[in-house]
Enzyme design. Structure first.
Site, PDB file in Angstrom:
ATOM      1  N   GLN A 231       0.517  -1.428  -0.092  1.00 49.50           N
ATOM      2  CA  GLN A 231      -0.585   0.241   0.491  1.00 49.50           C
ATOM      3  C   GLN A 231       0.913   1.339   0.219  1.00 49.50           C
ATOM      4  O   GLN A 231       0.561   2.289   0.344  1.00 49.50           O
ATOM      5  CB  GLN A 231      -1.204  -0.344   1.376  1.00 49.50           C
ATOM      6  CG  GLN A 231      -1.960  -1.134   1.197  1.00 49.50           C
ATOM      7  CD  GLN A 231      -3.061  -1.122   2.399  1.00 49.50           C
ATOM      8  OE1 GLN A 231      -4.003  -1.408   2.210  1.00 49.50           O
ATOM      9  NE2 GLN A 231      -2.538  -0.401   3.763  1.00 49.50           N
ATOM     10  N   ASP A 286       2.190  -8.021   9.876  1.00 47.75           N
ATOM     11  CA  ASP A 286       2.676  -7.081  10.017  1.00 47.75           C
ATOM     12  C   ASP A 286       4.300  -7.457   9.429  1.00 47.75           C
ATOM     13  O   ASP A 286       5.043  -8.192   8.794  1.00 47.75           O
ATOM     14  CB  ASP A 286       2.904  -6.370  11.345  1.00 47.75           C
ATOM     15  CG  ASP A 286       2.009  -4.993  11.574  1.00 47.75           C
ATOM     16  OD1 ASP A 286       2.690  -4.368   9.981  1.00 47.75           O
ATOM     17  OD2 ASP A 286       2.107  -4.431  12.848  1.00 47.75           O
ATOM     18  N   ASP A 399      -7.697  -5.420  15.277  1.00 47.73           N
ATOM     19  CA  ASP A 399      -7.854  -6.768  15.502  1.00 47.73           C
ATOM     20  C   ASP A 399      -8.538  -7.568  17.498  1.00 47.73           C
ATOM     21  O   ASP A 399      -9.270  -8.553  16.688  1.00 47.73           O
ATOM     22  CB  ASP A 399      -5.888  -7.271  16.429  1.00 47.73           C
ATOM     23  CG  ASP A 399      -5.376  -5.913  16.460  1.00 47.73           C
ATOM     24  OD1 ASP A 399      -6.499  -5.088  17.533  1.00 47.73           O
ATOM     25  OD2 ASP A 399      -3.697  -5.951  16.579  1.00 47.73           O
TER      26      ASP A 399
END
Length: 664
Positions: A231, A286, A399
């Site tokens: 992104q 991540d 989350d």
């Protein structure tokens, strides 16, 4: 309880002994350590156990006398040497067997330990209970090429406890050639997983983790696809060495380029693609991490054997202090809707180089959690199909909300010991200040509206308003602007969450020019130097008001900041400098003008008191909280009803299509 056998035919490995790679010398205490089997044992009525300072001193005293395993004796990923006359223990984070977790969540009730050695010595098996008490289970002498097999029951591990083994070398070196925990129970087929990494301008991290996976092909056996959702503007594909890593992964690596939709947008894409490509699991990672590759195998192996679909997450160690565990598991405090620890005796940032697993009783109690951070989290696609994808929250609380939603639908989350990544620690961040404040405030309130069991969200509204006051008296006006926008958008309802996913961050960042506290400079010399003695308290250290004094202090401080205009010289030069650790609301509130460094140490900002901003923002925050209180029940119903739609595949597919970028 145990018996020697000649063969392990019919058994499947569920956990292998692993050792750190050659460039990970600082992680050795997580894999193996030297010394006795029991370490420090503290009784509940022990003076040391009841007094944290004495406990710390005692741990330091014993730790300083213990020996570390010799790094040069690590012979490979699964093999090591024990020198003659020495003893090492595999009662460590990565190599002890978390028996209570297997006992609680799977159908496995018996395991088999197989240890292959060469040379003279002993293999001794130990177990612990939920209190951390250590018991010897079995042991045997070995010599020459030997395979020691121990059959072990999981029945006594209802509330906690681990298995592990120690090796002691006698007249010559003893070589561990391999070690495995096995079970006869298992699925007929192994699940396939899509490993997904969401990234925003951290291509070096992403490529490094892809390289780690490529160097461990055995880990990739059941990986259907490695998906990087890129992104950012610094593309992973443009990094030197990308082609070599891509080729080494044998066609399993795929890049999806999309606009910046935050963590929730990237992880939702990973969930979406895992369902679309027929995977049994989506493993969310991540970007700013270093992965222990064996963790992927362990999460998948455990999830395959869970009695019903279960979310299985890995733990997080500090990337810059690699023996420190961030937390052993998290729950959501239902009254405050904040992350909390499941047990009062747990500690955060536990350092295994100071106190190993065997020396730390609280690590032996099984920890049951509400959610697992998405630094490493394995989600069955059966769960995704039933409860949907992430909410479109951009960052923060995605989350935790997903874990709570899954639990309400009957799907548990397990934070699995022995599976972990190293991640940039929270200690190097302050995401309650700056552009992230908008998402923190809004998303915490959304989570509260959807999941709080208490009328009007328990204590959340009160704490939200208190945070506004703290930011305002601290002259953090840019932060407060974001928090006020969060309240406005929250009151508008859930319909625009997808629409603003790609636009809200640029909108927030465009406001920085209006606020000195949002403008970062790399060098404090870029600011005017303060005059000597200009500090508001004459150099006196200011402490936090007591609970009794807090309300009068707050009223007096707000009144002073509203009524008393700052001196004209405050706009010309600051009254002083404050290091980030001193940037506390009760201290900054005494200044009219001060330069404050940021958490990362990369720069500083100039905070300048503005009574007009304080007055207008405080008034608006008060009115918005009052409105939110009045409309709470209606809003809660709106958000709860909207969850199936805004987390649906159709809603997310439209968002992905609207924010697509050309794939190289």
């Amino acid at each position: 309880m145990s018996a020697a056998t000649e063969t392990t035919t019919g058994y499947n490995p569920i956990q292998r002994v692993i050792l750190p790679s050659a460039d990970q010398a600082d992680t050795v205490p997580l894999y193996v350590d030297a010394g006795t089997a029991s370490g420090i044992r503290l009784r509940e009525n022990d003076e040391f156990a009841r007094t944290p300072k004495l406990l710390e001193d005692k741990l330091q005293m014993f730790s300083s006398q213990s020996r570390e395993a010799h790094f040069e004796d690590l012979l490979g990923r699964h093999s090591m040497r024990v020198r003659s006359g020495e003893q090492v223990s595999f009662g460590s984070y990565f190599n002890a067997f978390p028996a209570s977790y297997w006992r609680r969540w799977t159908s496995v009730r018996d395991v088999r330990l197989v240890v292959e050695t060469s040379g003279p010595g002993t293999v001794t098996v130990y177990k612990s209970n939920a209190r951390g008490s250590v018991q010897r289970v079995d042991g045997r002498h070995v010599d020459g090429e030997a395979t020691s097999t121990f059959d072990l029951s999981l029945t006594p591990f209802g509330d906690g406890g681990w298995y592990w083994f120690d090796l002691a070398a006698s007249t010559d070196d003893l070589i561990l050639r391999n070690g495995e925990w096995e079970t006869a129970a298992g699925p007929s087929t192994k699940g396939k997983v899509t490993v997904e990494i969401t990234t925003m301008n951290k291509p070096d991290f992403c490529l490094n983790n892809a390289r780690i996976l490529a160097a461990n092909p055995d880990v990739l056996e059941n990986v259907k696809e490695i998906l990087i959702v890129d992104q950012g503007t610094q593309k992973v594909e443009d990094q030197p060495g990308f082609a070599e890593v891509r080729d080494a992964l044998g066609g399993k690596l795929r890049i999806i380029n999309q606009a910046n939709l935050g963590g929730s947008g990237g992880f939702a894409r990973g969930m979406f693609e895992a369902v679309e490509n027929g995977s049994d699991y989506a493993l969310l990672l991540d970007d700013d991490i270093v992965v222990e590759p064996e963790s992927i195998v362990r999460l998948l192996t455990f999830a395959d054997r869970c009695r019903k679909p279960t979310i299985v997450g890995g733990h997080m160690f500090d990337l810059y202090n690699r023996s420190i565990l961030h937390t052993f598991g998290e729950v959501v405090d239902p009254y405050r809707i904040v992350p909390a620890l499941p047990h009062a005796d747990m500690e955060t940032r536990h350092d295994f180089s100071v106190s190993n697993l065997r020396q730390t009783p609280w690590l032996h109690r099984r920890v049951d959690v509400d959610y697992n951070g998405w630094w490493m989290c394995l989600i069955p696609t059966k769960v995704i199909r039933e409860i949907g994808l992430s909410l479109p929250l951009f960052i923060k609380w995605d989350d935790a909300e997903y874990g709570l939603r899954a639990r309400e639908a009957g799907f548990a989350t397990v934070s699995m010991p022995g599976a972990a990544v190293w991640h940039v620690s929270w200690i190097d961040k302050d995401d309650l200040v700056g552009w992230q404040a908008y998402f923190h405030a809004r998303n915490r309130l959304i989570t509260t509206l959807i999941h709080s069991p208490y009328p009007k969200g328990g204590r959340v509204l009160r704490e939200s308003f208190q945070s506004d006051v703290k930011h305002l008296v601290s002259m953090q006006y840019f932060t407060e602007h974001g928090r006020i926008d969060a309240l406005r958008d929250l009151l508008n309802g859930p319909d625009d969450l997808h629409k603003v996913l790609g636009t809200k961050l640029p909108e927030i960042n465009s406001l920085k020019a209006q606020y000195p506290d949002a403008q970062l400079k790399e060098d404090v010399d870029d600011f005017p130097a303060p005059k000597l003695g200009r500090g508001p308290m004459g150099g006196t250290v200011v402490g936090m008001p007591s609970k009794k004094e807090l309300i009068p202090w707050g009223i007096k401080t707000v009144a002073r900041q509203l009524i008393k205009a700052p001196g004209p010289e405050s706009a010309e030069r600051p009254q002083g400098y404050l290091a980030h650790r001193d940037n506390r609301w009760f201290r900054v509130a005494h200044y009219d003008s001060v330069v404050v460094s940021n958490a990362e140490g990369t720069g500083a900002s100039w905070y300048q008191r503005d009574p007009k901003k304080l007055k207008s923002m405080l008034a608006e925050a008060t009115l918005l909280h009052a409105k939110l209180l009045r409309e709470w029940d209606k809003l809660a119903d709106q958000y709860r009803r909207a969850v199936p739609e805004i987390s649906s595949f159709d809603a997310w597919k439209k968002t992905f299509e609207a924010n697509a970028k050309d794939d190289a």
